[in-house]
Design an enzyme around this catalytic site. Structure first.
Site, short mmCIF file in Angstrom:
data_model
loop_
_atom_site.label_atom_id
_atom_site.label_comp_id
_atom_site.label_asym_id
_atom_site.label_seq_id
_atom_site.Cartn_x
_atom_site.Cartn_y
_atom_site.Cartn_z
N ASP A 1 -9.51 10.34 -0.11
CA ASP A 1 -10.11 11.62 0.27
C ASP A 1 -9.61 12.67 -0.72
O ASP A 1 -8.57 12.50 -1.34
CB ASP A 1 -9.84 12.02 1.73
CG ASP A 1 -8.37 11.95 2.12
OD1 ASP A 1 -7.49 12.17 1.27
OD2 ASP A 1 -8.08 11.68 3.31
N ASN B 1 0.85 -1.19 0.00
CA ASN B 1 0.00 0.00 0.00
C ASN B 1 0.89 1.25 0.00
O ASN B 1 1.87 1.31 0.75
CB ASN B 1 -0.87 -0.03 1.26
CG ASN B 1 -1.99 0.99 1.25
OD1 ASN B 1 -2.76 1.06 0.29
ND2 ASN B 1 -2.10 1.78 2.31
#
Length: 460
Positions: free
Chosen positions: A264, A198
């Site tokens: 986001d 990630n």
């Protein structure tokens, strides 16, 4: 990128508070993101703060999303603050919530350069000792949740922006091999969990994503267990990479799954209608990129509400990065996500009429020229109401300024409160409540008449 989730303290004047004129009104046919995503063969998830999993926060998290990521509760400093002493309370709470709401869990994160306990970072370890500490930690944590966590972010943020390896304690002491060792340890602890790398700023093509691509290709060639790659998606308004879908696809073509793991989209405050419209387009674009790639398993937003976002604490003057505002009202971004998942508007459904209703209106607090009110709507009919709109007229010129558990719009003295999607159904004999803040001048006389989906209600 910086996976803290903390409540941001926003000064309304600076933030351009999301008042009525800036919010997209919800309707009785508001979409459920998890249902739309499942119809596309994807999941739609959110990161959460375990201590907030109650009330409206929990209702939206469990109702709208089918995957959950602990913001901080599974990080090393949280679960093993002192050597050999474990605190699983926060992580357990997240897993328990997921199980009770039919959600999968994304474990975050096992090996990272940040949020490590002081006893670990201050130790003078040999390479063998550090490797053992790392693999023992992975074995303990993954083993505890064996069969309960579907995906693990095993190694988080291994690269610098230029594609070189980050000089973390792991890389400095162990070299690149720490990544393969971590993945092997996780596979041994839970053979069924999907194992991910990630990182942030890998969403489009470039030096950093190229480095991740080459690492995954190398790990696959060496037989190291690697199932997927997470693209964090901490983005800036209007800057969704044009190559995002292509980038996701090239990783998928290596034979691994992909996912957007921490989405986001932050903006410079104050909020404006134009910025909200751009944010909607950006959320839609990211979600559409995942939908278009068959091996993209899903999208996780890094907190669904602006009241639980890390952005204002880290980026001065920026915020409003999530799909819901601070009062848990859906923003245009929420509808952009839904549209990318196939929602076409109201779906041809109108609010069901009611055969009986009662409304109780009460002012719970009043000061100077402001007040807080609560409205409870009871369905006194014999069948459920699916989707609701409550309307009334203010007799003294009051103005609603913000609301929660409903989307409130006002034209002159006429006020309409619509369900927030997750609370759209009122069973026979059931009730729903919402609240709001408002301004008054001269007097604050309560409205005397209410309608529910056009039917006159008894006023209590």
């Amino acid at each position: 990128m910086r996976p803290h989730i903390r409540r941001a303290v926003l000064v309304l004047a600076a933030a351009g508070a999301l008042l009525l004129g800036l919010a997209t009104p919800s309707s009785a046919a508001d979409p459920v993101l998890r249902d739309l995503a499942q119809a596309k063969g994807k999941y739609y998830g959110t990161a959460v703060t375990a201590s907030k999993l109650n009330g409206t926060y929990a209702t939206i998290a469990g109702g709208q999303f089918d995957s959950i990521t602990p913001g901080n509760e599974m990080k090393w400093e949280s679960v093993e603050p002192s050597r050999g002493t474990y605190n699983w309370s926060g992580a357990d709470a997240v897993v328990s919530f997921a199980q009770s709401h039919n959600m999968q869990v994304r474990g975050h994160t096992l090996v990272w350069h940040s949020q490590l306990p002081g006893w670990l970072t201050s130790g003078s370890w040999t390479a063998d000792q550090l490797r053992t500490l790392m693999t023992d930690h992975i074995t303990t944590e993954v083993g505890r949740y064996k069969g309960k966590i579907s995906h693990w972010d095993v190694v988080n943020e291994p690269f610098n922006e230029d594609g070189t390896f980050r000089q973390s304690m792991w890389y400095t002491k162990l070299g690149q091999s720490y990544i393969a060792d971590a993945l092997r340890a996780a596979r041994a602890a839970d053979p069924d969990a999907k194992l991910y790398l990630n990182d942030y700023n890998t969403d489009g093509t470039g030096a950093k994503s190229d480095a991740m691509y080459n690492l995954v290709k190398s790990l696959k060639a060496d037989g190291v267990p690697i199932d997927g790659v997470g693209f964090q998606g901490h983005l800036i308004l209007g800057q969704v990479p044009s190559t995002m879908q292509t980038n996701l696809q090239r990783f998928a073509d290596l034979g691994v799954d992909v996912a957007v793991t921490e989405l986001d989209i932050r903006m410079q405050l104050p909020v404006t209608d134009a910025k909200l419209a751009q944010q909607k387009a950006d959320y839609k674009a990211v979600t559409s990129a995942c939908v278009a790639v068959s091996r993209c398993k899903g999208v996780t937003v890094w907190g669904f509400t602006d009241s639980d976002s890390w952005i204002p604490d880290v980026f001065d003057g920026q915020g409003a990065a999530t799909p819901y505002d601070e009062n848990y009202q859906p923003k245009p971004a929420y509808y952009g996500i839904a549209e990318a998942l196939g929602w076409t508007g109201d779906g041809g459904q109108d609010p069901t009429p009611t055969t009986g209703c009662a409304v109780t209106y009460s002012v719970t607090n009043q000061w100077n020229t402001g007040f807080t009110a609560n409205v409870t709507v009871k369905n006194t009919g014999s069948s459920a109401v699916n989707g609701w709109k409550v309307a009334w007229t203010y007799p003294s010129g009051q103005q609603v300024t913000s609301a929660w558990n409903a989307t409130v719009t006002q034209t002159g003295s006429q006020v309409t409160a619509a369900d927030a999607g997750y609370n759209a159904t009122i069973g026979a004999g059931g009730s729903v409540s919402f609240g709001f803040n408002g301004n008054w001048s001269g007097s604050n006389t309560a409205p005397s008449a209410f309608t529910l989906n056009g039917a006159t209600c008894t006023a209590g």
